[in-house]
Design an enzyme around this catalytic site. Sequence first.
Site, PDB file in Angstrom:
ATOM      1  N   PHE A  62       0.764  -1.217   0.045  1.00 18.49           N
ATOM      2  CA  PHE A  62       0.031  -0.005   0.054  1.00 18.49           C
ATOM      3  C   PHE A  62       0.861   1.158   0.087  1.00 18.49           C
ATOM      4  CE2 PHE A  62      -2.009  -3.460   2.281  1.00 18.49           C
ATOM      5  CZ  PHE A  62      -3.033  -3.493   1.392  1.00 18.49           C
ATOM      6  N   SER A 101      -7.285  -7.567  -0.989  1.00 13.28           N
ATOM      7  CA  SER A 101      -6.669  -7.005   0.183  1.00 13.28           C
ATOM      8  C   SER A 101      -7.057  -5.558   0.211  1.00 13.28           C
ATOM      9  CB  SER A 101      -5.094  -7.222   0.035  1.00 13.28           C
ATOM     10  OG  SER A 101      -4.792  -8.466  -0.033  1.00 13.28           O
ATOM     11  N   CYS A 108      -3.407  -5.252   6.844  1.00 11.01           N
ATOM     12  CA  CYS A 108      -3.757  -5.913   5.379  1.00 11.01           C
ATOM     13  C   CYS A 108      -4.834  -6.870   5.839  1.00 11.01           C
ATOM     14  CB  CYS A 108      -2.468  -6.301   4.804  1.00 11.01           C
ATOM     15  SG  CYS A 108      -2.950  -7.107   3.161  1.00 11.01           S
ATOM     16  N   THR A 110      -8.235  -9.595   4.127  1.00 10.96           N
ATOM     17  CA  THR A 110      -8.825 -10.236   3.064  1.00 10.96           C
ATOM     18  C   THR A 110     -10.093 -10.167   3.022  1.00 10.96           C
ATOM     19  OG1 THR A 110      -6.709 -11.803   2.796  1.00 10.96           O
ATOM     20  CG2 THR A 110      -8.588 -12.258   1.572  1.00 10.96           C
ATOM     21  N   ALA A 124      -7.610 -12.897  12.523  1.00  9.65           N
ATOM     22  CA  ALA A 124      -7.240 -13.954  13.230  1.00  9.65           C
ATOM     23  C   ALA A 124      -6.790 -13.361  14.566  1.00  9.65           C
ATOM     24  CB  ALA A 124      -5.793 -14.434  12.357  1.00  9.65           C
ATOM     25  N   HIS A 162       1.487  -4.610   7.469  1.00  6.73           N
ATOM     26  CA  HIS A 162       1.703  -5.744   8.395  1.00  6.73           C
ATOM     27  C   HIS A 162       2.292  -4.794   9.480  1.00  6.73           C
ATOM     28  CE1 HIS A 162       3.095  -8.360   4.889  1.00  6.73           C
ATOM     29  NE2 HIS A 162       1.967  -8.568   5.055  1.00  6.73           N
ATOM     30  N   THR A 207       5.099  11.891   8.071  1.00  5.61           N
ATOM     31  CA  THR A 207       6.562  12.210   7.955  1.00  5.61           C
ATOM     32  C   THR A 207       6.723  12.763   9.456  1.00  5.61           C
ATOM     33  OG1 THR A 207       6.449  13.026   5.881  1.00  5.61           O
ATOM     34  CG2 THR A 207       8.147  13.846   7.381  1.00  5.61           C
TER      35      THR A 207
END
Length: 270
Positions: A62, A101, A108, A110, A124, A162, A207
């Site tokens: 991404f 995704s 991320c 699904t 999960a 992640h 930033t």
Amino acid sequence: MMAARTHCINLIPKVCLPQSFRSGESVTNLRFDCVSKSSKLSLKTSCGRHHRRQNLSIRSVFTGIVEEMGEVKNLGMADHGGFDLKIGARVVLEDVKLGDSIAVNGTCLTVTEFNAEEFTVGLAPETLRKTSLEELKKGSPVNLERALQPVSRMGGHVVQGHVDGTGVIESMEVEGDSLWVKVKADKGLLKYIVPKGFVAVDGTSLTVVDVFDEESCFNFMMVAYTQQKVVIPTKSIGQKVNLEVDIMGKYVERLLTSGGFSLNRAEEKK
């Protein structure tokens, strides 16, 4: 920013390649083929063998540029025994397909179900432990971004989706029409955060302005436009945010600590 059907780009080091590759072979040629919608990777090993193109289970990436804010419609245990999160959205549903995704607050996830107004993703147990998604409730706003296409502009930075861990909002101060936000992070993550570097906070590419090692904090500033497009300003002091540090820092650390790079060796080659 409007995007179309997502494709996956492999930014994973060779140690994460599928087990179907023979032990001892190293990848020397990696090419992304975007000629058709069924984009696939062509991999060639150092021994000259050319593997047939195939769809690999590759992680999406991404940019950290949020496309829209969605709204949590429902979350909790599902009939199948898992934990589902249902989100109302518009932009990210324009070309969605099962298995796509979508980054939800930088995580991320699904797509397992969808219709014209909402989509469902599964969470999960490890995702719930590692991220701030456990704090969501019905009606909560969430940042949404579809995976990057090979033809998309890189408006932010490479974000894998992640989440490395969570931080806690320490302070929020207004200056003019801008907003200063200070976040406390674990020292294990703070070492990868540098002034003027990138960090993804709830999936938003930002930033870093300053890093305060003594306080284990860093801060950033959001202009008025950004404040209207992301969820961070809607949160309160003490709430968690998802953090993903720049992956390049991890690669450099790995090279320096694993013996893969030596300053003395580099000097000898000169």
